[in-house]
Design a protein around this motif. Structure first.
Motif, PDB file in Angstrom:
ATOM      1  N   ILE A 153     -18.537  -3.548 -27.183  1.00  0.00           N
ATOM      2  CA  ILE A 153     -19.600  -4.559 -27.120  1.00  0.00           C
ATOM      3  C   ILE A 153     -20.150  -4.631 -25.706  1.00  0.00           C
ATOM      4  O   ILE A 153     -21.365  -4.662 -25.495  1.00  0.00           O
ATOM      5  N   ALA A 154     -19.264  -4.653 -24.722  1.00  0.00           N
ATOM      6  CA  ALA A 154     -19.700  -4.720 -23.328  1.00  0.00           C
ATOM      7  C   ALA A 154     -20.502  -3.489 -22.941  1.00  0.00           C
ATOM      8  O   ALA A 154     -21.502  -3.588 -22.236  1.00  0.00           O
ATOM      9  N   ALA A 155     -20.082  -2.317 -23.409  1.00  0.00           N
ATOM     10  CA  ALA A 155     -20.781  -1.081 -23.067  1.00  0.00           C
ATOM     11  C   ALA A 155     -22.187  -1.059 -23.659  1.00  0.00           C
ATOM     12  O   ALA A 155     -23.136  -0.610 -23.005  1.00  0.00           O
ATOM     13  N   GLY A 201      -3.844   1.000 -23.470  1.00  0.00           N
ATOM     14  CA  GLY A 201      -3.916   1.855 -24.648  1.00  0.00           C
ATOM     15  C   GLY A 201      -4.285   1.128 -25.931  1.00  0.00           C
ATOM     16  O   GLY A 201      -3.969   1.588 -27.026  1.00  0.00           O
ATOM     17  N   LYS A 202      -4.954  -0.004 -25.810  1.00  0.00           N
ATOM     18  CA  LYS A 202      -5.345  -0.784 -26.995  1.00  0.00           C
ATOM     19  C   LYS A 202      -6.267   0.009 -27.907  1.00  0.00           C
ATOM     20  O   LYS A 202      -6.055   0.054 -29.125  1.00  0.00           O
ATOM     21  N   SER A 203      -7.271   0.657 -27.353  1.00  0.00           N
ATOM     22  CA  SER A 203      -8.222   1.431 -28.165  1.00  0.00           C
ATOM     23  C   SER A 203      -7.538   2.633 -28.794  1.00  0.00           C
ATOM     24  O   SER A 203      -7.812   2.979 -29.952  1.00  0.00           O
ATOM     25  N   SER A 204      -6.637   3.260 -28.064  1.00  0.00           N
ATOM     26  CA  SER A 204      -5.908   4.410 -28.612  1.00  0.00           C
ATOM     27  C   SER A 204      -5.033   3.981 -29.783  1.00  0.00           C
ATOM     28  O   SER A 204      -4.993   4.640 -30.826  1.00  0.00           O
ATOM     29  N   LEU A 205      -4.332   2.874 -29.639  1.00  0.00           N
ATOM     30  CA  LEU A 205      -3.483   2.373 -30.712  1.00  0.00           C
ATOM     31  C   LEU A 205      -4.310   1.993 -31.931  1.00  0.00           C
ATOM     32  O   LEU A 205      -3.947   2.318 -33.061  1.00  0.00           O
ATOM     33  N   THR A 206      -5.440   1.340 -31.699  1.00  0.00           N
ATOM     34  CA  THR A 206      -6.321   0.971 -32.809  1.00  0.00           C
ATOM     35  C   THR A 206      -6.796   2.219 -33.539  1.00  0.00           C
ATOM     36  O   THR A 206      -6.824   2.257 -34.773  1.00  0.00           O
ATOM     37  N   LEU A 220      -6.809  -3.192 -41.996  1.00  0.00           N
ATOM     38  CA  LEU A 220      -6.924  -3.842 -40.691  1.00  0.00           C
ATOM     39  C   LEU A 220      -8.069  -4.843 -40.650  1.00  0.00           C
ATOM     40  O   LEU A 220      -8.130  -5.676 -39.761  1.00  0.00           O
ATOM     41  N   GLY A 221      -8.987  -4.746 -41.593  1.00  0.00           N
ATOM     42  CA  GLY A 221     -10.123  -5.665 -41.602  1.00  0.00           C
ATOM     43  C   GLY A 221     -11.178  -5.251 -40.594  1.00  0.00           C
ATOM     44  O   GLY A 221     -11.326  -4.076 -40.263  1.00  0.00           O
ATOM     45  N   ILE A 222     -11.892  -6.217 -40.090  1.00  0.00           N
ATOM     46  CA  ILE A 222     -12.956  -5.956 -39.115  1.00  0.00           C
ATOM     47  C   ILE A 222     -12.324  -5.808 -37.734  1.00  0.00           C
ATOM     48  O   ILE A 222     -11.558  -6.655 -37.298  1.00  0.00           O
ATOM     49  N   ILE A 223     -12.665  -4.715 -37.062  1.00  0.00           N
ATOM     50  CA  ILE A 223     -12.131  -4.466 -35.728  1.00  0.00           C
ATOM     51  C   ILE A 223     -13.204  -4.842 -34.711  1.00  0.00           C
ATOM     52  O   ILE A 223     -14.322  -4.328 -34.746  1.00  0.00           O
ATOM     53  N   ILE A 224     -12.860  -5.748 -33.819  1.00  0.00           N
ATOM     54  CA  ILE A 224     -13.776  -6.183 -32.769  1.00  0.00           C
ATOM     55  C   ILE A 224     -13.293  -5.564 -31.463  1.00  0.00           C
ATOM     56  O   ILE A 224     -12.226  -5.900 -30.965  1.00  0.00           O
ATOM     57  N   MET A 252      -4.272 -15.935 -48.299  1.00  0.00           N
ATOM     58  CA  MET A 252      -4.234 -16.171 -46.885  1.00  0.00           C
ATOM     59  C   MET A 252      -4.800 -14.944 -46.165  1.00  0.00           C
ATOM     60  O   MET A 252      -4.485 -13.814 -46.511  1.00  0.00           O
ATOM     61  N   LYS A 253      -5.615 -15.184 -45.160  1.00  0.00           N
ATOM     62  CA  LYS A 253      -6.177 -14.086 -44.378  1.00  0.00           C
ATOM     63  C   LYS A 253      -5.132 -13.549 -43.405  1.00  0.00           C
ATOM     64  O   LYS A 253      -4.287 -14.278 -42.909  1.00  0.00           O
ATOM     65  N   THR A 254      -5.229 -12.268 -43.152  1.00  0.00           N
ATOM     66  CA  THR A 254      -4.327 -11.611 -42.211  1.00  0.00           C
ATOM     67  C   THR A 254      -5.126 -11.136 -41.012  1.00  0.00           C
ATOM     68  O   THR A 254      -6.188 -10.544 -41.163  1.00  0.00           O
ATOM     69  N   PHE A 255      -4.620 -11.400 -39.828  1.00  0.00           N
ATOM     70  CA  PHE A 255      -5.259 -10.958 -38.600  1.00  0.00           C
ATOM     71  C   PHE A 255      -4.315 -10.016 -37.870  1.00  0.00           C
ATOM     72  O   PHE A 255      -3.121 -10.275 -37.773  1.00  0.00           O
ATOM     73  N   THR A 256      -4.859  -8.914 -37.377  1.00  0.00           N
ATOM     74  CA  THR A 256      -4.089  -7.989 -36.555  1.00  0.00           C
ATOM     75  C   THR A 256      -4.684  -8.057 -35.152  1.00  0.00           C
ATOM     76  O   THR A 256      -5.845  -7.731 -34.957  1.00  0.00           O
ATOM     77  N   ILE A 257      -3.891  -8.506 -34.195  1.00  0.00           N
ATOM     78  CA  ILE A 257      -4.373  -8.661 -32.824  1.00  0.00           C
ATOM     79  C   ILE A 257      -3.634  -7.663 -31.944  1.00  0.00           C
ATOM     80  O   ILE A 257      -2.406  -7.635 -31.912  1.00  0.00           O
ATOM     81  N   ILE A 258      -4.412  -6.838 -31.256  1.00  0.00           N
ATOM     82  CA  ILE A 258      -3.850  -5.874 -30.313  1.00  0.00           C
ATOM     83  C   ILE A 258      -4.364  -6.267 -28.941  1.00  0.00           C
ATOM     84  O   ILE A 258      -5.561  -6.218 -28.695  1.00  0.00           O
ATOM     85  N   GLY A 259      -3.479  -6.688 -28.075  1.00  0.00           N
ATOM     86  CA  GLY A 259      -3.877  -7.163 -26.761  1.00  0.00           C
ATOM     87  C   GLY A 259      -3.130  -6.447 -25.654  1.00  0.00           C
ATOM     88  O   GLY A 259      -2.085  -5.853 -25.872  1.00  0.00           O
TER      89      GLY A 259
END
Length: 55
Positions: free
Chosen positions: A38-40, A14-19, A29-33, A1-8
């Protein structure tokens, strides 16, 4: 089973800081999006608020 970690959260929560902190000790953690990165890179400026204020 795949595991997803979602930080919202809202802007400035502080989402980027926590990541960044979690990337060190946790190697699975897998692939971090990062939508802010992306916007920048595409020159997008966020102007729409996607959160609902609570009082």
């Amino acid at each position: 089973m795949k595991t997803f970690t979602i930080i919202g959260g809202v802007n400035g929560a502080g989402k980027s800081s926590l990541t960044g902190v979690l990337k060190g000790p946790l190697k699975d953690l897998g692939i971090i999006i990062d939508v802010d990165k992306i916007a920048a890179t595409r020159g997008i400026k966020w102007g729409v608020k996607f959160h609902i204020p609570t009082f």
